[in-house]
Design a protein around this motif. Sequence first.
Motif, PDB file in Angstrom:
ATOM      1  N   ILE A   1       5.214   8.851   0.530  1.00  0.00           N
ATOM      2  CA  ILE A   1       3.810   8.928   0.961  1.00  0.00           C
ATOM      3  C   ILE A   1       3.733   8.602   2.439  1.00  0.00           C
TER       4      ILE A   1
ATOM      5  N   THR B   1       8.170   7.949  11.942  1.00  0.00           N
ATOM      6  CA  THR B   1       9.455   7.425  12.421  1.00  0.00           C
ATOM      7  C   THR B   1      10.311   8.452  13.172  1.00  0.00           C
ATOM      8  N   PRO B   2      10.496   9.677  12.652  1.00  0.00           N
ATOM      9  CA  PRO B   2      11.321  10.627  13.402  1.00  0.00           C
ATOM     10  C   PRO B   2      10.800  10.855  14.823  1.00  0.00           C
TER      11      PRO B   2
ATOM     12  N   GLY C   1       5.174  -7.391   8.240  1.00  0.00           N
ATOM     13  CA  GLY C   1       4.768  -6.015   8.528  1.00  0.00           C
ATOM     14  C   GLY C   1       3.349  -5.739   8.056  1.00  0.00           C
TER      15      GLY C   1
ATOM     16  N   PHE D   1      -3.618   4.110   2.639  1.00  0.00           N
ATOM     17  CA  PHE D   1      -4.603   3.079   2.982  1.00  0.00           C
ATOM     18  C   PHE D   1      -5.878   3.196   2.143  1.00  0.00           C
TER      19      PHE D   1
ATOM     20  N   LYS E   1      14.534   7.470   5.359  1.00  0.00           N
ATOM     21  CA  LYS E   1      13.418   7.789   6.259  1.00  0.00           C
ATOM     22  C   LYS E   1      13.877   7.943   7.712  1.00  0.00           C
TER      23      LYS E   1
ATOM     24  N   VAL F   1      10.086   0.507  10.014  1.00  0.00           N
ATOM     25  CA  VAL F   1       9.721   1.639   9.166  1.00  0.00           C
ATOM     26  C   VAL F   1       8.835   1.148   8.036  1.00  0.00           C
ATOM     27  N   GLN F   2       7.666   1.748   7.881  1.00  0.00           N
ATOM     28  CA  GLN F   2       6.913   1.515   6.637  1.00  0.00           C
ATOM     29  C   GLN F   2       6.802   2.851   5.915  1.00  0.00           C
ATOM     30  N   CYS F   3       5.693   3.584   6.104  1.00  0.00           N
ATOM     31  CA  CYS F   3       5.631   4.872   5.400  1.00  0.00           C
ATOM     32  C   CYS F   3       6.679   5.825   5.944  1.00  0.00           C
ATOM     33  N   GLY F   4       7.018   5.692   7.221  1.00  0.00           N
ATOM     34  CA  GLY F   4       8.125   6.456   7.775  1.00  0.00           C
ATOM     35  C   GLY F   4       7.772   7.838   8.286  1.00  0.00           C
ATOM     36  N   PHE F   5       6.525   8.253   8.153  1.00  0.00           N
ATOM     37  CA  PHE F   5       6.172   9.615   8.557  1.00  0.00           C
ATOM     38  C   PHE F   5       6.184   9.773  10.073  1.00  0.00           C
TER      39      PHE F   5
ATOM     40  N   GLY G   1       0.509  -4.973  10.765  1.00  0.00           N
ATOM     41  CA  GLY G   1      -0.108  -3.659  10.598  1.00  0.00           C
ATOM     42  C   GLY G   1      -1.575  -3.756  10.204  1.00  0.00           C
TER      43      GLY G   1
ATOM     44  N   CYS H   1       1.519   5.080  15.200  1.00  0.00           N
ATOM     45  CA  CYS H   1       1.978   4.534  13.924  1.00  0.00           C
ATOM     46  C   CYS H   1       0.781   3.836  13.305  1.00  0.00           C
ATOM     47  N   ARG H   2       0.413   4.203  12.084  1.00  0.00           N
ATOM     48  CA  ARG H   2      -0.749   3.614  11.447  1.00  0.00           C
ATOM     49  C   ARG H   2      -0.372   2.413  10.580  1.00  0.00           C
ATOM     50  N   CYS H   3       0.925   2.246  10.289  1.00  0.00           N
ATOM     51  CA  CYS H   3       1.339   1.208   9.343  1.00  0.00           C
ATOM     52  C   CYS H   3       1.721  -0.114  10.003  1.00  0.00           C
ATOM     53  N   THR H   4       2.583  -0.069  11.015  1.00  0.00           N
ATOM     54  CA  THR H   4       3.315  -1.280  11.400  1.00  0.00           C
ATOM     55  C   THR H   4       2.614  -2.164  12.407  1.00  0.00           C
TER      56      THR H   4
ATOM     57  N   TYR I   1       8.613  14.137   1.796  1.00  0.00           N
ATOM     58  CA  TYR I   1       7.200  13.819   1.620  1.00  0.00           C
ATOM     59  C   TYR I   1       6.543  14.997   0.906  1.00  0.00           C
TER      60      TYR I   1
ATOM     61  N   ARG J   1      14.135  -2.473   3.351  1.00  0.00           N
ATOM     62  CA  ARG J   1      13.574  -1.627   2.303  1.00  0.00           C
ATOM     63  C   ARG J   1      14.619  -0.584   1.892  1.00  0.00           C
TER      64      ARG J   1
ATOM     65  N   ASN K   1       3.450   2.980  -0.949  1.00  0.00           N
ATOM     66  CA  ASN K   1       2.691   3.756   0.039  1.00  0.00           C
ATOM     67  C   ASN K   1       3.208   3.505   1.450  1.00  0.00           C
ATOM     68  N   GLY K   2       4.325   2.789   1.544  1.00  0.00           N
ATOM     69  CA  GLY K   2       4.868   2.406   2.846  1.00  0.00           C
ATOM     70  C   GLY K   2       4.917   0.905   3.011  1.00  0.00           C
TER      71      GLY K   2
END
Lengths: 773, 154
Positions: free
Chosen positions: A247, B103-104, A662, A251, A17, B97-101, A666, B134-137, A24, A11, A481-482
Amino acid sequence: MRTVIGEPVARTDGETKVRGEAVYSVDHAEPGMLHAKLLRSPVPAGVIRKLDVARAAGMPGVRAVATADDAPDCIGGWILKDQRLFAKDVVRFEGEPIAAVAADTLEEAKAALVAIELEIEPTPVVGDIESALAKNAPLVHPDWQSYEPNGPADHPRYGNVAGEMIADPDPEAVAAAFAQAALIVEDEYRAPRQYQAYLEPKSALARYENGRYIVHTAHQYPFNVRDRVAQLLGVRPSDVRVIGHHIGGGFGAKLDAALEPYAALLARLTGRPVKLVNDRVEDLLTCTCRENAIVRIRTALAADGRILGRELECLMDNGAYSGEMPVLTSVPLHVLGQVYRPGATRIVSKLVYTHTAPTGAFRGVGGLYLYFAIERHMDHCARELGLDRREFRLQNLLSDGDTVLNGQVLEDAGILREAFDRIEEVAPWAKVTKRKTTADGKLRGVGLVAATWLTNPMPGSVTLKLNEDGTVGLVTAATDNGSGAVTMGVTQIVAAELGIRPDDVVLLMPDTDSAAYDSGSQGSRTTHIVGRAAAKAATEVRQRILEVASELLEAASTDLELADGQVRVKGDPHSGVPLETVALTATFKTGPITGTGSYATPLPDFNPACASGLLFPVFPTPSYHVHFAEVEVDPVTGQVAVVRYIVAQEVGKAINPDGVRGQIQGGVAQGLGYALYENIQIRDGRYGERTLEQYRLPLAVDVPNVEFVLLEHPEPQGPYGARGVAEPPIVPVAAAVGNAVSDAIGRPLNRLPITPDDVLAALGRVGPSTPAH
Amino acid sequence: VELTMTVNGVPRTLEVRPHATLLSVLREDLGLTGTKEGCDEGECGACTVLVNGEAVDSCLQAALAVSGSDVRTVEGLARSGAALAPLQRAFVDAGGVQCGFCTPGFLMTLAAFLEENPTPTDDEIREAIAGNICRCTGYSQIVEAVLASSGGAR
């Protein structure tokens, strides 16, 4: 020519990121910025007897205190205009905004909130669906009749019912089906609210400048924010500019405005930039969760296993205000008929006002509990008939060209059968159903379920500009949105069409002033819709590039190709002229090269008379899914471990296989949370779970590596054949897991989430901590 | 109150409020917004930083208590403009990494973990990140990124 379509390209925002550089919404700040906080209702229902902000307004650092008296006299809402910015006279849910403070520091804003004098006289709470529908129930909105739709036509609603869809085209046929049935099976299923639990809490920063509101927010649907801010503040949509940021997850919960209108109002009142951020507790308490619901199904069966008829009732909790929800009353019509032939059918769905936080979209919307109900019920029917669960499903499965309940023809529904076959190859049914216990005494069970889902058809647009250095600017209000839909999918499509590297596609953050309308990241639409718009825009750009290059290379444009950042004669890699040269030539000779494309899916034919209150009439661009779950249940502790999970998914074309994976991994993880852990227990309108400690999310130790099989039947309208991918992997998970756990313990589990207590209660091992079901 | 600490190798002295958290000092006073606030209750792990090499939730950490310490944040993993650290590179390449929030926080938790266990197994990695949400991956591609960067082939 090598193409990036189908490649696992990283990506384009990944590096920013992992460096911690990505800005953000919560990271965005402006000079002179004030900090705001909302005073929220401490009770679910009541009459405001006193609201005095005089003392708070005089507190140190306070620049403005706003209540309903300071806001324009506007009432708004996405579908139905039933909500004001601030509660006026009455409060209808715990957490409803009553006042807002802007101060120099966050501490000063918080101190001022405490100084607001608020007295609320509690009134009877309509806390759940059943009490809202009871005779003589208090009305959550005594003025419901005065509300107007936010569109041309109103929909059926009355009293505490905020929306109703009835599909009952042939009552006599339904009666006949049940009269001749060899067997009638009936069940009730219940599902709780599910919190989207994105990691970045909601926030907004607004400024008022030259008579316009400038709003910064991390949002899935910037144009919807623009419209809602305009509606609630009584200005034209074009008087609001919404600027997007990275973002931190959404969801579905970031599809409608939340904090933006409050920040905007305070910015106008103070003349300063105002930032407003939810803390996690208020975010959870006021988020538009997936609605809690009750589903009742009754099926008439022939002795040979044919489904003769079905009745389905779906009761959905709207919360105190409607948001997007009235549209979602149509979902049961699509879900009931799009996998198995349901026979003669009657469907009623009701959306019910309660004194709780408004509910809304969450990935897969009502599909999760509806497929849970239908597939749990399919297992029950098979057992009553004495048939194998898989055979019973195949017997009633749709095939190519079947017409479904809304009159829509599913030309390729036979893919469902193929998906069952592909699962069979990796997990043969005869084999996986054989082992009933493990060596260490765990109970084993399996579930096998199917689903059909849509690709959201709503419009989108892309403008491309060829920069003078040969890179390409991508201007769109589509949001990533990710999921990677923009930073992988759309970016790869632009790169492939123009023969450049994905890293040379320069993405502008969404901005409602610079980009044309986009319908937001919802329903897996972005790669499909915006990708197609991007391909159209790229075709225009490509045409101009070829015209210019044809002169530079003295070759016919039909003999040229775009690859590796060059235009060259086909088959002659050394003949090329760099895009940079083409761009510079064009820019200063005839003007910069740009291209624009727009797209919306043409809706398939359907029968408008198939139902009343049908606000969401079709499920266009279908995708097909079969999921398999294998669980081990500890009969002593009731713990459920998902030991194997397999997805067979029709994707049309996987533009980026890593991205698709992914979304599957997810989505299944979120579905496992819904099936086994996540729960908001509401008593008298109050949430029992208020923090991320109390609200149990799936962790790395809970989620297995999901196996998956991709089916790729190109969808003619999609870019490179792509269908929507990201939303549906969550949809069938609770159904598959629910069936697997019920199979393991030999007892039906018909309420979500399935907790260890539920398992033990069903096994009769200990007394239930919740009422038996 | 005066606070002195080393942040990403640079000595810093600044005035902070007595009850300020390390998170607020990093984000608001030093402008290091790579460290994220997800819950402010030590539950999500998004605010994880290293204090003297140990991973801590900076939202629960009183800033004054780290006086004299060596603090590392995500911004310290690779200098701006320089090549990514191997773990960062692996997160990008493996699709972690998806939304990345989150990630750090994952990167800092794992940086400390890999110091102690440079060649972990799949299960050990999952245990190590059980305090990070992590809510995305759905976690698989994060685990694979760690395996790839630590040479632990699957």
